[in-house]
Write an enzyme that holds these catalytic residues in place. Structure first.
Site, PDB file in Angstrom:
ATOM      1  N   ASP A 128       0.850  -1.187   0.000  1.00 26.86           N
ATOM      2  CA  ASP A 128       0.000   0.000   0.000  1.00 26.86           C
ATOM      3  C   ASP A 128       0.886   1.238   0.000  1.00 26.86           C
ATOM      4  OD1 ASP A 128      -2.375  -1.329   0.011  1.00 26.86           O
ATOM      5  OD2 ASP A 128      -2.703  -1.197   2.163  1.00 26.86           O
ATOM      6  N   ASP A 166      -4.579  -2.716   5.142  1.00 27.44           N
ATOM      7  CA  ASP A 166      -5.102  -2.226   6.423  1.00 27.44           C
ATOM      8  C   ASP A 166      -6.625  -2.231   6.501  1.00 27.44           C
ATOM      9  OD1 ASP A 166      -5.628  -0.238   4.637  1.00 27.44           O
ATOM     10  OD2 ASP A 166      -4.618   1.364   5.748  1.00 27.44           O
TER      11      ASP A 166
END
Length: 994
Positions: free
Chosen positions: A379, A707
């Site tokens: 990410d 996440d």
């Protein structure tokens, strides 16, 4: 529901437990009990809490509440005692046979010579007991690690409201009466009632076994079939709301289920554990053959002597038993139980040290597989960037502002924006004990709250929980969040999300006079250009909009506002856009380069715009600096284009429609695209999963960071999932590793630790194979030539202790070095554990050790001017010196070879490099040498050891230390051969070019 005033009473844990009984929920009795308590207001009174402010945060109130209702501390099973582990260790068949044989030897020895005949049998029993105790202790420590791991795995934080103030607390500190905010991906760790929220779709399959999603709703007057019960262990699939906690810990459904578990759930074996188990079995077979051969040879010699002398008495029986004991001992030594032990110790040690490096390993396999990873999908936000979001510029009410203060913006306009921000966020700002402000929740929302804070506007004044009627959390597909408030007789809709997504839904734009006007195509084009400029500056762009309407226009009833998100978002008024900066982590570029140099491909997947993604990717070297703008389309794509070019994601189902696995639509196209693709912008969860499935199909070992709850499928399908500490419970549950600092540098450390586990095992295998080979050959040679083994059963058991338990502990606790990153990952090719360099080390050391021991066995008495140790009817201090020196030299060579085995590559010349970085290793070496000298000096007839002079001790240590000289000579020869071969290849290449 009764409309009468709730009475004063205290609801007991038992009553709450009945309300959350599965059968009672199904047959409606739970709802009846809930109504008998006068609904939410009555239940709150019974729990001494408030439906808006929660419980009191005073220490006395919390203490009394915990004492009456219990706490939410994780269930910890009673540990197995060390005595039980000792008993389990004694169930080993080989050890049982050895014990029986030792007892027989003990009895015969006592009958033949009551004064000293019992010594050998007793010594063997003592040695077996020590081995069993060490094994049991290792198992005891291992179980402790598993229990600790299981407990820590369930630790996460939740947002509660106490005294009307939101705060973040560990889940273990939740108490009955607390108000908890729940959102998609949340896994309930307590039982509770939904008191605010909408559209909650909950998966209770882990509790009830039913795969059907359950709809949870707030109970309203007159409801007879509503289900507001949120069960611990279930997880939210969609929607959000506020839960009133009714049962925690052992009183909750999950707590009751866990308390009925009788044992800790141990994980399945990792691939390396399986391979080591197979290797141990094969070595054990060789040991069985060697032990049997040794016993048969000794028994044959004994039988021949007995036939020749025409007698068979007690001494012959004792000799027979001793021969069997020695054969069994060879088997005990040959079975490398230290292999799986070394791996367990290496991973347990790594897990402990990784925690200090902000890496929490949930599953043991994560520690191992990370070292094999060939691709990392990372990410951007929080991993490569600092996740310290700050509004740096904005455009509100047709005005551009270069900072978050927006000084020229009228206060009434600021209040409208603050209202929209405060009511359409779930983050909050709290003050710590040291007076510093702490941001809790989504960092983008925190940045918006900080912006309004700079305007001296308190978001608490605008956020009124009682007025909130509906809320749709941010979703990676819709890329927006919407909240509906009821104000007097009207309705306010607040929306925020990706810049162009919200803009496309707006029909009007707000003016500085707090009026609205038609949003023309020309004005939209101007705003789009502003969004593009913000993105080019690596800013995350959010649009903010609202709508003032009423329930009738939305086609809903205020008493039961069931309306779709799309209906609420009709006719939105555009307020403006904000540019949020998230600076690159200072160490990100260096870490990415190090991972790339280690042979691991790093790819970035992000929901941000292409412009922002490419700029960040260039800054952190995911995209090389020499890639031109004309080539960039091959290296960076938006999710939609990537999906279209590779044929999308296909699901494979069985005849009943059950999902079996996923496949890439066009694998050939995927292989071509994946060769260069390094960045996917505007990436959806499906795109991320598609990349994982495709890379794994190519044979890559894939690690994924994530996440959000939408990252869970990719985390689960990857070889190694790395969740962020700030991520949702579902993301953490789906991952193998949790990065406690959300930092890509921790990914680098994970790779290093993973490779270190593999290297530690190779070091131990290198050491153990040498010991096994030398011990087996010398025992058999001794039996065939001098009719007895140079090493006694007790001595062999001591050697077993050295090479299994202590060597495993010493070599498994070697810290990782940067040199581990200079090699390529071993990936999914299942390369041999034993490398060519390891073979050379094992064979060269074995040749040296066997040669030395042969000389001592046959020529030692002449060299040292002592008596021969073999061919004697009785052991004495004088004739015992021969085999004592043999034993002493054998152990010393293993000790110094252990130092040599710290290096796996023959290119490493400095055998002592980093030696003092591992005090465990140094301590074990010193202890082994010291204890060995004590055994020799004071072992006596019990251990068949004669006391040696200081001169003989020095000679034995020097012969052992010569193993290091041999290792250096072998390295020098190999390096010269390799250089010569490389020179010939270079000359051949030059000749071909010429």
């Amino acid at each position: 529901m009764s409309n009468s005033e709730p009475q004063s009473f205290i609801v007991t844990p038992e009553e709450l437990g009945q309300m959350f009984d599965q059968d009672n929920i199904r047959n409606g009795k739970s709802l009846e009990k809930f109504q008998n308590l006068h609904g939410v207001s009555g239940l709150c009174k019974g729990l001494l809490t408030s439906p808006t402010k929660g419980i009191s945060s005073s220490p006395l109130d919390l203490s009394l509440r915990e004492k009456f209702y219990g706490n939410n501390h994780p269930y910890v099973r009673k540990r197995t005692s060390i005595l039980e582990f000792i008993f389990d260790s004694l169930q080993d068949t080989v050890l049982q046979i050895l014990i029986v044989a030792a007892i027989i030897s003990l009895v015969i020895g006592i009958i033949e010579d009551p004064t000293s005949g019992w010594l050998e049998g007793a010594a063997i029993l003592l040695a077996v007991f020590i081995v069993v105790c060490v094994t049991a202790t290792n198992d005891y420590v291992k179980e402790g690690q598993f229990i600790k791991l299981n407990v820590e795995t369930n630790l996460h934080n939740v947002i509660v409201t106490r005294d009307g103030i939101e705060k973040e607390i560990p889940a273990k500190d939740i108490l009955t009466g607390d108000l908890i905010y729940v959102s998609p991906g949340e896994v309930f760790c307590v039982d509770g009632i939904l008191i605010r929220g909408n559209g909650l779709s909950v998966d209770e399959s882990s509790i009830t076994g039913e795969s059907k999603l359950m709809n949870k709703q707030v109970v309203r007057a007159g409801d007879t079939d509503t289900d507001p019960f949120l069960i611990s262990g279930a997880k939210i699939n969609q929607g959000n709301g506020v839960m009133l906690v009714c049962a925690v810990g052992k009183y909750s459904v999950l707590g009751k289920n866990r308390s009925m578990m009788n044992q800790v759930e141990e994980e399945a074996e990792t691939p390396l554990q399986e391979r080591l188990g197979e290797m141990a079995t094969n070595i054990g077979k060789i040991g069985f053959i060697a032990g049997t051969l040794l016993s048969l040879v000794l028994i044959a010699h004994l039988s021949y002597d007995a036939i020749r002398q025409e007698q068979w008495g007690a001494s012959e029986w004792e000799g027979l038993v001793s021969s069997i004991i020695l054969g069994i001992t060879i088997l005990v030594v040959a079975i490398p139980e230290g292999l799986p032990l070394a791996l367990t110790l290496a991973m347990a040690y790594s897990i402990l040290r990784m925690k200090k490096d902000n890496i929490f390993v949930r599953h043991l396999r994560g520690c191992e597989v990370m070292g094999a990873s060939t691709n990392i999908l990372s990410d951007k936000t929080g991993t490569l960037t600092q996740n310290k979001m700050t509004v740096t510029c904005a455009m509100f009410y047709n005005q551009f502002f270069s900072d978050a203060e927006c000084d020229e913006l009228p206060i009434e306009c600021k209040k409208m924006i603050a209202e929209s921000v405060a009511r359409n966020t779930t983050a909050f700002i709290t003050t710590r004990d040291d007076g510093k402000r702490e941001l809790v929740g989504d960092r983008t929302e925190c940045a918006l709250l900080m912006m309004t804070s700079k305007w001296n506007l308190d978001y608490h004044l605008y956020r009124v929980p009682e007025q909130q009627k509906l809320q749709w959390a941010f979703d990676s597909r819709s890329k927006r969040m919407t909240t509906v408030y009821e104000i007097d007789s009207g309705v306010r809709v607040y929306t925020k999300g990706a810049g162009e997504v919200i803009l496309d839904q707006c029909c009007y734009i707000a003016t500085s006079a707090n009026q609205k006007e038609i949003l023309t195509p020309e004005k939209k084009a101007e705003i789009r250009e502003a969004i593009r400029n913000f993105s080019n500056d690596s800013l995350r762009v959010l649009s903010i909009a609202y709508n003032a309407t009423n329930w009738s226009l939305l086609g809903a009833d205020s008493t039961d506002p069931k309306v779709s998100q799309e209906a609420c978002e009709n006719g939105l008024v555009f307020l403006g856009i904000v540019g949020i900066e998230d600076p690159l982590r200072p160490e990100a570029r260096k870490s990415v380069i190090q991972v790339q140099n280690a042979g691991v491909t790093v790819r970035m997947v992000t929901g941000d715009s292409m412009e922002t993604a490419v700029k960040i990717a260039r800054q952190c070297h995911i995209l090389d600096d020499d890639i031109s703008d004309q080539e960039i389309n091959e290296y960076a794509m938006e999710g939609a284009e990537f999906r279209q070019r590779v044929g999308g994601l296909r699901t494979v189902t069985d005849e009943e429609g059950k999902l079996l696995n996923f496949q890439v639509g066009n694998m050939d196209a995927f292989v071509v695209v994946a060769q260069k693709l390094r960045v996917i912008a505007r990436c959806s969860p499906e795109d991320k999963l598609l990349m994982v499935i495709g890379l794994r199909a190519m044979g890559e070992v894939v690690g994924v960071t994530g996440d959000g709850s939408n990252d869970a499928p990719a985390l689960k399908q990857s070889d190694i999932g790395l969740a962020m500490m700030s991520g949702t419970p579902l993301a953490k549950e789906s991952a193998d590793i949790i990065l406690l600092d959300d930092n890509f540098d921790s990914v680098l450390k994970s790779v290093k630790w993973g490779r270190n586990v593999y290297a530690s095992i190779r070091k131990f295998v290198q050491f153990q194979l040498t010991v096994n080979l030398v011990a087996l050959i010398m025992s058999i040679v001794g039996a065939l030539t001098v009719e007895e083994s140079p090493l006694t059963a007790v001595q062999m058991l001591w050697v077993n202790l050295i090479m299994d338990s202590m060597a495993a502990l010493a070599l498994a606790t070697e810290p990782p070095t940067d040199g581990l990153l200079s090699s390529k990952p071993f990936g999914r090719n299942n390369e041999s554990i034993i490398t060519p360099d390891m073979y050379i080390t094992v064979v060269s050391q074995a040749i040296y050790q066997i040669a030395v021991l042969m000389i001592i066995l046959f020529l030692g008495p002449m060299i040292f001017n002592i008596e021969y140790g073999w061919g004697n009817e009785e052991w004495t201090e004088e004739n015992g010196m021969h085999f004592t020196i043999f034993f002493h030299v054998f152990v010393m060579m293993q000790v110094f070879n252990e130092i040599n085995c710290r290096k796996l590559s023959l290119n490493e010349w400095n055998l002592f490099k980093g030696f003092f970085n591992n005090w465990m290793f140094v301590g074990i070496i010193v202890f082994t040498i010291a204890f060995q000298m004590i055994l020799v000096q004071f072992g006596g007839q019990t251990l068949k050891c004669s006391a040696l002079s200081l001169e003989f001790h020095a000679i034995c240590i020097a012969i052992g230390a010569a193993c290091l000289i041999v290792a250096l000579i072998v390295r020098m020869i190999v390096c010269l051969i390799r250089k010569s071969k490389k020179r010939d290849e270079d000359l051949e290449t030059v000749g071909l070019l010429a």
